[in-house]
Design a protein around this motif. Sequence first.
Motif, PDB file in Angstrom:
ATOM      1  N   ASN A 118       0.875  -1.340   0.249  1.00  0.00           N
ATOM      2  CA  ASN A 118       0.055  -0.079   0.010  1.00  0.00           C
ATOM      3  C   ASN A 118       0.850   1.209   0.057  1.00  0.00           C
ATOM      4  OD1 ASN A 118      -2.447  -1.028  -0.317  1.00  0.00           O
ATOM      5  ND2 ASN A 118      -2.971  -1.084   2.006  1.00  0.00           N
ATOM      6  N   GLY A 119       1.933   1.101   0.795  1.00  0.00           N
ATOM      7  CA  GLY A 119       2.845   2.160   0.781  1.00  0.00           C
ATOM      8  C   GLY A 119       3.452   2.544  -0.635  1.00  0.00           C
ATOM      9  N   LEU A 120       3.944   1.532  -1.527  1.00  0.00           N
ATOM     10  CA  LEU A 120       4.433   1.759  -2.787  1.00  0.00           C
ATOM     11  C   LEU A 120       3.138   2.370  -3.816  1.00  0.00           C
ATOM     12  CD1 LEU A 120       6.125  -1.481  -3.938  1.00  0.00           C
ATOM     13  CD2 LEU A 120       6.959   0.738  -3.483  1.00  0.00           C
ATOM     14  N   ARG A 121       2.052   1.907  -3.329  1.00  0.00           N
ATOM     15  CA  ARG A 121       0.927   2.537  -4.284  1.00  0.00           C
ATOM     16  C   ARG A 121       0.844   4.077  -3.759  1.00  0.00           C
ATOM     17  NH1 ARG A 121      -3.432  -0.878  -5.755  1.00  0.00           N
ATOM     18  NH2 ARG A 121      -3.198  -2.233  -3.799  1.00  0.00           N
ATOM     19  N   THR A 122       0.677   4.382  -2.818  1.00  0.00           N
ATOM     20  CA  THR A 122       0.794   5.783  -2.310  1.00  0.00           C
ATOM     21  C   THR A 122       1.784   6.505  -2.872  1.00  0.00           C
ATOM     22  OG1 THR A 122      -0.217   4.897  -0.140  1.00  0.00           O
ATOM     23  CG2 THR A 122       0.301   7.318  -0.217  1.00  0.00           C
ATOM     24  N   LEU A 123       2.882   5.969  -2.743  1.00  0.00           N
ATOM     25  CA  LEU A 123       4.273   6.573  -3.216  1.00  0.00           C
ATOM     26  C   LEU A 123       3.977   6.802  -4.794  1.00  0.00           C
ATOM     27  CD1 LEU A 123       7.020   7.667  -2.604  1.00  0.00           C
ATOM     28  CD2 LEU A 123       7.654   5.375  -3.407  1.00  0.00           C
ATOM     29  N   PHE A 124       3.721   5.830  -5.318  1.00  0.00           N
ATOM     30  CA  PHE A 124       3.182   6.082  -6.706  1.00  0.00           C
ATOM     31  C   PHE A 124       2.519   7.105  -7.157  1.00  0.00           C
ATOM     32  CE2 PHE A 124       1.317   5.665 -10.966  1.00  0.00           C
ATOM     33  CZ  PHE A 124       2.560   5.240 -12.071  1.00  0.00           C
ATOM     34  N   ASN A 125       1.217   7.229  -6.415  1.00  0.00           N
ATOM     35  CA  ASN A 125       0.088   8.130  -6.896  1.00  0.00           C
ATOM     36  C   ASN A 125       0.580   9.457  -6.355  1.00  0.00           C
ATOM     37  OD1 ASN A 125      -1.520   6.464  -7.850  1.00  0.00           O
ATOM     38  ND2 ASN A 125      -2.647   5.886  -5.840  1.00  0.00           N
ATOM     39  N   ASN A 126       1.285   9.721  -5.360  1.00  0.00           N
ATOM     40  CA  ASN A 126       1.781  11.018  -4.800  1.00  0.00           C
ATOM     41  C   ASN A 126       2.697  11.644  -5.778  1.00  0.00           C
ATOM     42  OD1 ASN A 126       0.424  10.695  -2.684  1.00  0.00           O
ATOM     43  ND2 ASN A 126       1.920  10.337  -1.486  1.00  0.00           N
TER      44      ASN A 126
ATOM     45  N   TYR B  94       2.886  10.587  -9.116  1.00  0.00           N
ATOM     46  CA  TYR B  94       2.144  10.730 -10.315  1.00  0.00           C
ATOM     47  C   TYR B  94       1.338  11.963 -10.191  1.00  0.00           C
ATOM     48  CZ  TYR B  94      -1.675   9.811 -13.559  1.00  0.00           C
ATOM     49  OH  TYR B  94      -2.365   9.974 -14.410  1.00  0.00           O
ATOM     50  N   GLU B  95       0.643  12.097  -9.276  1.00  0.00           N
ATOM     51  CA  GLU B  95      -0.074  13.521  -9.229  1.00  0.00           C
ATOM     52  C   GLU B  95       0.805  14.766  -9.386  1.00  0.00           C
ATOM     53  OE1 GLU B  95      -3.279  13.657  -9.239  1.00  0.00           O
ATOM     54  OE2 GLU B  95      -3.838  11.567  -9.016  1.00  0.00           O
ATOM     55  N   GLU B  96       1.837  14.612  -8.582  1.00  0.00           N
ATOM     56  CA  GLU B  96       2.802  15.886  -8.614  1.00  0.00           C
ATOM     57  C   GLU B  96       3.325  16.245  -9.822  1.00  0.00           C
ATOM     58  OE1 GLU B  96       6.600  16.184  -6.538  1.00  0.00           O
ATOM     59  OE2 GLU B  96       4.996  15.748  -4.772  1.00  0.00           O
ATOM     60  N   LYS B  97       3.670  14.988 -10.831  1.00  0.00           N
ATOM     61  CA  LYS B  97       4.279  15.322 -11.933  1.00  0.00           C
ATOM     62  C   LYS B  97       2.960  15.744 -13.095  1.00  0.00           C
ATOM     63  CE  LYS B  97       8.003  14.112 -13.620  1.00  0.00           C
ATOM     64  NZ  LYS B  97       9.226  13.179 -14.003  1.00  0.00           N
TER      65      LYS B  97
END
Length: 354
Positions: A63-71, A73-76
């Motif tokens: 889940n941590g990985l998913r959150t990291l990816f999403n964060n 992703y959204e930023e970029k």
Amino acid sequence: MNNDKLKDTKKLLEEDLKIASNEKELNDLKVKYLGKKGLITELNSSIKNIPNEEKKSYGLAVNGLRTLFNNIYEEKLEIFKKEELNKKISNETIDITLPSKKIKKGSLHPMTLITEEFEDLFVSMGYTVYEGPEIETDENCFQKLNVPKGHPARDAQDTFYLKDEFENFLLRTQTSTAQVHAMEENTTKGPLRIVCPGKVYRRDEDATHSHQFMQIEGLVIDEDVSMADLKGTLEMFCKKILGEKTEIRFRPSYFPFTEPSVEVDVSCFKCQGKGCNLCKQTGWIEVLGAGMVHPNVLKMCGYDPKKYQGFAFGTGIDRFAMFKYGIPDIRTIYGNDIRFIEQFNRKDDTYEVK
Ligand code: PHE
């Protein structure tokens, strides 16, 4: 081993996202990691192979990985969207320093030019410009100009009559009808000094006649007006329009609404009176009809002919334009061909004999 996989995926994910340089690449990564067969999705489904006591921490790590990816992703994504918008805005900027499209300057029609020239001249002599209607009654066009019903002078004008319930109306054949309106409207029945330019209609059509053409009428009424005033006025008028060397002559004529009546000729401006094809070798060109206002007309329009006299004159504006600008065919004046109209855009155009 599972920890290694988690660590490798985290490293790969961070590198991938770092390199992504546009929205599309970013979305491709979303498929690579979170899609149906995405790396994070697979890590998630492999939870079933994890020993029970590790399941919780494993699940949290995924889940941590998913959150990291999403964060990331959204930023970029936000950065890319901003860049896109800025690019669009800078492309759409209107450069107001650019020269505008050239709009071709229009030109006045030769008839407008010459009519204005006539009007300016007469206004400078104290006249006012008066315009009468183009649809007239039989009374105003003929009867009040001393042409009763059945008078032979009617035959000389091929008139356009209206039909049926409007049969008492016609298209005016001459601007002389404006005299009637001007005299009747002048409630003081005192002096008058007017010019009436406008369209007139006759059943005529060839190189020098058009079914519609333009005339200008002059009318002066006062207590002490004579033929000498008429001659002086017309001499001045012809000289100003056709050149100072122009001479005029009066020939006796007949118009029902003037007495005496004259036709006015000007010396030919092409050959200076020597004789050429324009003046048919006579040295003179007929340009105007004129005369002293008939007492009957004065009376019918409410003036006292014992107290007032007047003179009137009328001429075809088209005819003057043809002479002045050297136009050989009257039909070109009304043909609306821009190449023709454009040639007269200067008010001080002078006639050049070729
Ligand atoms: N109306 C006359 C014509 O059309 C000209 C004219 C005007 C004659 C005024 C005398 C007085 O021929």
